[in-house]
Write a protein that holds these residues in place. Structure first.
Motif, short mmCIF file in Angstrom:
data_model
loop_
_atom_site.label_atom_id
_atom_site.label_comp_id
_atom_site.label_asym_id
_atom_site.label_seq_id
_atom_site.Cartn_x
_atom_site.Cartn_y
_atom_site.Cartn_z
N VAL A 11 0.81 -1.22 0.00
CA VAL A 11 0.00 0.00 0.00
C VAL A 11 0.85 1.27 0.00
O VAL A 11 0.54 2.22 -0.74
N PRO A 12 1.93 1.36 0.80
CA PRO A 12 2.73 2.60 0.72
C PRO A 12 3.29 2.86 -0.67
O PRO A 12 3.40 4.03 -1.07
N GLU A 13 3.62 1.82 -1.40
CA GLU A 13 4.13 2.02 -2.75
C GLU A 13 3.02 2.46 -3.70
O GLU A 13 3.24 3.25 -4.60
N LEU A 14 1.82 1.96 -3.47
CA LEU A 14 0.70 2.31 -4.34
C LEU A 14 0.22 3.74 -4.10
O LEU A 14 0.03 4.51 -5.04
N LEU A 15 -0.02 4.08 -2.84
CA LEU A 15 -0.66 5.35 -2.51
C LEU A 15 0.33 6.44 -2.13
O LEU A 15 -0.04 7.61 -2.08
N GLY A 16 1.58 6.05 -1.88
CA GLY A 16 2.56 6.99 -1.36
C GLY A 16 2.69 6.81 0.14
O GLY A 16 1.72 6.51 0.85
N GLU A 17 3.90 6.97 0.65
CA GLU A 17 4.15 6.72 2.06
C GLU A 17 3.43 7.72 2.96
O GLU A 17 3.04 7.39 4.08
N ASP A 18 3.23 8.96 2.49
CA ASP A 18 2.49 9.94 3.28
C ASP A 18 1.04 9.52 3.46
O ASP A 18 0.48 9.59 4.56
N ALA A 19 0.42 9.07 2.37
CA ALA A 19 -0.98 8.64 2.45
C ALA A 19 -1.12 7.39 3.29
O ALA A 19 -2.08 7.23 4.05
N ALA A 20 -0.16 6.47 3.17
CA ALA A 20 -0.22 5.22 3.92
C ALA A 20 0.15 5.43 5.39
O ALA A 20 -0.22 4.62 6.24
N GLY A 21 0.88 6.50 5.67
CA GLY A 21 1.27 6.77 7.05
C GLY A 21 2.43 5.93 7.54
O GLY A 21 2.68 5.83 8.74
N ARG A 22 3.18 5.33 6.62
CA ARG A 22 4.33 4.50 7.02
C ARG A 22 5.17 4.23 5.78
O ARG A 22 4.69 4.33 4.65
N PRO A 23 6.43 3.89 5.97
CA PRO A 23 7.27 3.56 4.82
C PRO A 23 6.93 2.19 4.26
O PRO A 23 6.28 1.37 4.92
N GLN A 24 7.36 1.95 3.04
CA GLN A 24 7.13 0.66 2.40
C GLN A 24 8.11 -0.38 2.95
O GLN A 24 9.31 -0.22 2.85
N PRO A 25 7.61 -1.46 3.57
CA PRO A 25 8.52 -2.51 4.03
C PRO A 25 9.10 -3.29 2.85
O PRO A 25 8.55 -3.27 1.75
N GLN A 26 10.21 -3.95 3.10
CA GLN A 26 10.89 -4.73 2.06
C GLN A 26 10.94 -6.19 2.49
O GLN A 26 11.00 -6.52 3.67
N HIS A 27 10.97 -7.08 1.51
CA HIS A 27 11.11 -8.51 1.80
C HIS A 27 12.53 -8.83 2.24
O HIS A 27 13.50 -8.34 1.64
N GLU A 28 12.65 -9.69 3.24
CA GLU A 28 13.96 -10.26 3.54
C GLU A 28 14.39 -11.15 2.39
O GLU A 28 15.55 -11.15 1.98
N PHE A 29 13.44 -11.92 1.86
CA PHE A 29 13.71 -12.76 0.70
C PHE A 29 12.41 -13.11 0.02
O PHE A 29 11.32 -13.01 0.61
N LEU A 30 12.49 -13.53 -1.24
CA LEU A 30 11.37 -14.06 -2.00
C LEU A 30 11.74 -15.50 -2.36
O LEU A 30 12.89 -15.79 -2.70
N TYR A 31 10.75 -16.38 -2.34
CA TYR A 31 11.04 -17.82 -2.48
C TYR A 31 10.10 -18.46 -3.49
O TYR A 31 8.91 -18.14 -3.55
N TRP A 32 10.65 -19.42 -4.26
CA TRP A 32 9.87 -20.20 -5.22
C TRP A 32 10.36 -21.65 -5.24
O TRP A 32 11.56 -21.91 -5.06
N GLU A 33 9.45 -22.56 -5.51
CA GLU A 33 9.83 -23.94 -5.81
C GLU A 33 8.82 -24.52 -6.79
O GLU A 33 7.63 -24.19 -6.75
N TYR A 34 9.31 -25.38 -7.67
CA TYR A 34 8.42 -26.03 -8.64
C TYR A 34 9.14 -27.22 -9.28
O TYR A 34 10.23 -27.07 -9.84
N ARG A 35 8.54 -28.40 -9.16
CA ARG A 35 9.02 -29.62 -9.80
C ARG A 35 10.52 -29.84 -9.59
O ARG A 35 11.28 -30.06 -10.53
N GLY A 36 10.95 -29.79 -8.36
CA GLY A 36 12.34 -30.05 -8.05
C GLY A 36 13.26 -28.86 -8.22
O GLY A 36 14.45 -28.93 -7.90
N GLN A 37 12.74 -27.74 -8.74
CA GLN A 37 13.51 -26.51 -8.87
C GLN A 37 13.27 -25.63 -7.64
O GLN A 37 12.17 -25.62 -7.10
#
Length: 670
Positions: free
Chosen positions: A402-428
């Motif tokens: 939401v902060p990225e969509l509306l702006g951090e002022d409108a959201a009232g907080r900064p945009q948090p960031q992921h520590e990591f993003l994860y995927w798995e599929y068919r042994g990958q």
């Protein structure tokens, strides 16, 4: 004018990324954006739009309507706002300049069903119930979705298109997961044709006039699906609504009526026929986006409705030839620079995960913006929860954008960031932290490491140069995975009927003669232990992508079967299954049924049976046998032995192949 929010996130330039300071970011214009090798390579050609200040975060009384449009398999670089010179998407282009374009929104997975599950549940693919891409694997009965979350706070909820998170007769049907109505296809195979004999509304069949499957018929299913979505918006204009549109084009058979206006734009191009059809289907999708936006304007709902448009997974290299080695339309090739994303749909390199992603909300989202926030499908559910005041489930992996969509002022907080993003599929497996990405392209393959800030094409594996960084990512990946726990089928009959509907209700041509002549056998029930408390403790391997799961060896349905893994890496014998009988029993023997579908692949040859009080320690085999090549039930007896756990080890296949498969396994005893 297109604006980038002040940010210190990185912006890709060719195969590298360039750090942009807040001061510089605030001054970016279409002309300066064009210097970067971003997907948005032709924004300067788009008309400018007036700036609007972001409004305050909506109060519960002002809950927004939500429209989420997913175009099945549209490629990252295929819309014309991305610079594609061949495909026309004027309404999507206009949506891009009237809203925000995300350059680093990534899919939940690289194929249809798993990525839709990530989108609906807010979980990454190490925690989701649907990880196979068979189209029928179901959500568990208790799982929450975006629809069920919003329904609790009074939203009308409708889905229109391809579901992919549970076939008919299972715990995963959409009407059991928050949708007031879902109209379209539940199963992915069913969705491969635009001329099926019927579509599905809330698990009931809706006949389509004079349709016979494949490309044979007169009622184009996609038209009906879009009409139903527009009707849903009209019918619910006086209350908050969630309209989910996972539409099927341009995926499946590349069919579009010759009378469609989009076909008229391409029919005379000197291109391959299928390429022309594909381009026309993308332009048809563009028209559908315009229909939705025009209806919202007509109903006075534009400023009350947030609209999303995205692909579902990475693009495919369709229509390759010597002049177009990455596909005729270059789904994963920057048309301005020629820089490529490695891979495509089905794998976890960037080409399998990059999707177009736009969001429009007049009066709330300032127009003409480009965001390089690193995010992915699990983030959609918590974002919608924050926008609507709904309570998200506790077990999600996503974070609100939401902060990225509306702006951090409108959201009232900064945009948090992921520590990591994860995927798995068919042994990958793949994991990304910032610009660093580790990927294991197969279960037996070594881990690779890429710095996407310097190597967006994933061409230079730096695993040996940065072993400590790789080790940290691998440790995170291991912590992100838990075994899949899919839902169940109560009755597979309607689901299998839907799959046959692709062919007009008949079996696939390659199987018809075999199935017509084959008799399906069952295990004799006399003397068998009841299976209501059984569960699979472990399997040496299985084939989730084809739906041949270990649990099918004990599900009581001879039409299904377990098959060991054969792609992307072949699992070789010996193979094993370990089964928990649910309690201590006296075991006197075993019954086995080979697969009943006309193939002998995996039919058991030489194998051994074990019984134990624990799942991890087994002594000598209680029975050894070499089964015959027959589809009739076979039996092997043993001296009476007490135990709760049964292990079967398969050493060979009747035809000498490396596989193993079981339609049904029974245990004789009391």
């Amino acid at each position: 004018m297109f604006r980038r929010e002040p940010t210190s996130r990185r912006i890709p330039s060719g195969s590298a990324h360039r750090m942009v300071s807040p001061r510089r970011a605030a001054r970016l214009t279409p002309a300066t954006i064009g210097r970067f090798a971003l997907p948005i390579v032709c924004l300067a050609a788009l008309a400018t739009a007036p700036s609007r200040a972001a409004a305050d975060e909506p109060r519960p009384a002002e809950r927004p309507n939500i429209v989420y449009i997913v175009s099945d398999e549209i490629g990252y670089y295929e819309p014309s706002y991305m610079g594609n010179p061949k495909i026309r998407t004027p309404r999507i282009d206009r949506m891009a300049r009237e809203g925000i374009v995300f350059t680093r929104m990534l899919a939940g997975s690289s194929v249809c069903a798993p990525t839709r599950c990530c989108l609906m549940t807010g979980k990454h693919s190490g925690h989701t119930s649907v990880r196979a891409n068979d189209g029928g694997t179901p959500l568990r009965a208790e799982e929450e979705t975006i629809a069920s979350m919003l329904k609790k706070i009074g939203y009308a909820t409708g889905g229109f298109g391809k579901w992919g998170c549970g076939g008919r007769g299972s715990t995963g049907v959409p009407e059991k997961h928050g949708f007031d109505v879902f109209f379209g296809y539940y199963d992915q195979v069913h969705a491969h044709t635009y001329y099926p004999p019927y579509l599905i509304r809330n698990s009931e069949e809706v006949p389509l006039k004079n349709n016979h499957g494949l490309s044979n018929g007169e009622t184009y299913s996609h038209y009906l699906i879009v009409e139903e979505a527009l009707r849903f918006i009209r019918d619910n204009r006086d209350r908050p609504f969630f309209c989910y549109m996972p539409i099927t084009p341009p995926h499946g058979l590349f069919d579009i009526p010759d009378t469609d206006p989009a076909w008229q734009l391409y029919k005379d191009r000197p291109w391959p026929e299928q390429a022309k059809r594909y381009a026309a289907m993308v332009t048809m999708v563009d028209r559908n986006v315009g229909q939705v936006l025009d209806l919202l304007r007509e109903l006075g709902l534009e400023e009350k409705t947030i609209v999303f448009f995205s692909g579902d997974n990475g693009g495919a290299d369709y229509f390759r030839d010597k002049d177009h080695p990455r596909g005729f339309f270059g789904a994963n090739v920057n048309p301005r620079t020629g820089v490529e994303f490695r891979g495509r749909k089905g794998n976890l390199y960037e080409g399998g995960l990059r999707i177009p992603f736009l969001v429009r909300w007049p009066g709330k989202i300032r127009p003409g913006r480009v965001s390089d926030l690193l995010c992915y499908f699990p983030d959609i559910l918590p974002t919608l929860a924050e926008l609507t005041g709904a309570t998200p489930p506790n077990d999600i992996d996503g974070i609100s954008i939401v902060p990225e969509l509306l702006g951090e002022d409108a959201a009232g907080r900064p945009q948090p960031q992921h520590e990591f993003l994860y995927w798995e599929y068919r042994g990958q497996t793949a994991i990304r932290a910032g610009d660093w990405k580790a990927i294991r392209p197969g279960p037996d393959a070594p881990w690779e490491l890429y710095n996407l800030a310097e190597d967006i094409s994933e061409a230079h594996d730096v695993a040996k140069r940065y072993p400590d960084r790789l080790a940290r990512l691998v440790k995170l990946a291991e912590s992100a995975h838990e075994p899949a726990r899919p839902g169940i089928f109560f009755d597979r009959t309607p689901h299998e009927r839907d799959r046959r509907a692709k062919f007009g209700g008949k079996a696939p041509p390659s199987r018809r003669s075999k199935q017509k002549a084959a008799k399906v056998h069952t295990l004799p029930a006399e003397g068998l232990l009841p299976r209501d408390r059984w569960r699979i403790v472990r399997a040496s391997s299985e084939s989730p992508a084809s739906g041949r799961l270990a649990r099918h060896a004990i599900d009581g349905d001879p039409h299904t079967h377990w098959h060991t893994q054969f792609t992307p890496q072949l699992a070789r014998p010996p193979h094993e299954l370990v089964i928990d009988l649910g309690d201590e029993h006296t075991v006197r023997g075993f019954r086995y049924l080979a697969r009943q579908d006309g193939s002998w692949n995996g039919a058991l040859g030489r194998c051994a049976f074990f019984v134990s009080h624990t799942p991890d320690r087994f002594g000598k085999p209680v029975a050894e046998v070499t089964f015959r090549k027959t589809r009739e039930p076979q039996e092997v007896r043993c001296n009476p032995v007490r135990g709760r756990y049964v292990r079967i080890v398969i050493h060979s296949e009747v035809n000498g192949g490396p596989w193993a498969s079981i339609a049904e396994l029974g245990v004789i005893g009391e």
